[in-house]
Design a protein around this motif. Structure first.
Motif: not given
Length: 151
Positions: A56-59, A66-71
Motif C-alpha cells: 500500500a502506498s500513496f502519491m 510506501p507506508y505499507g512497508l513501514a507498517i
C-alpha cells in the motif's frame, strides 16, 4: 601489533557477540518472513485491502510513499521483540532469580542509639564507642547473625 589484534579477536566476548549477531539476523529474517507471509495478508484482509497491504502506498506530487512497508516493518519488530522477551528474557530472569542468593546483611550497617549517651552505635555493639558503657546487642541483629540470644 598483530598479536594484540589476535588476542582481541579470540576473546570470548567478541566471539559470543558475533554469534549473537548472526543468530539475531537469522531470527529477524524468520520473523520478517512470517509476518510478510501470514500477518500482513491477514491485516490486509481485515482492513479491506485485498491481499498484502505492505504494498500500500500513496502519491504526493509524483512521489510515492510506501507506508505499507513501514507498517510491515513495525509489525515484524513488535513480533521479534515479543518473542525475544517472552521466550528468552522472562525465562532467563526466572532462572537467574533461582540462583541468586539473598545477600547477608552487614551487621555493622544497622544502627541504634546508646541508652546512656544517645549517640548512634552499631546494633551489634556490646560497648558504646563514645561513653564506653556496656550495652546489650539487639536480639534481631543477633538472630540475623545466627547467634543465640542471651537468656
Amino acid at each position: 601489533m598483530l598479536n594484540g589484534f589476535k588476542d582481541f579477536i579470540l576473546r570470548g566476548n567478541v566471539i559470543s557477540m558475533a554469534i549473537g549477531l548472526a543468530v539475531g539476523s537469522a531470527f529477524t529474517a524468520v520473523v520478517t518472513g512470517f509476518s510478510k507471509a501470514f500477518i500482513t495478508p491477514l491485516i490486509g484482509l481485515a482492513t479491506g485491502s485485498v491481499g498484502d497491504f505492505s504494498e500500500a502506498s500513496f502519491m504526493v506530487q509524483g512521489t510515492v510513499f510506501p507506508y505499507g512497508l513501514a507498517i510491515a516493518a513495525v509489525i515484524a519488530f513488535v513480533i521479534t521483540a515479543a518473542v525475544l522477551y517472552f521466550l528468552i528474557v522472562v525465562p532467563m530472569t526466572k532462572i537467574q532469580d533461582r540462583f541468586v542468593r539473598a545477600e547477608a546483611a552487614d551487621p555493622k550497617s544497622e544502627k541504634r542509639d546508646c541508652p546512656r549517651c544517645f549517640t548512634e552505635i552499631p546494633a551489634i555493639a556490646s560497648r558504646c564507642a563514645h561513653c564506653t558503657s556496656e550495652v546489650e546487642p539487639t536480639a534481631t541483629t543477633l538472630e540475623k547473625l545466627g547467634v543465640p540470644a542471651a537468656r
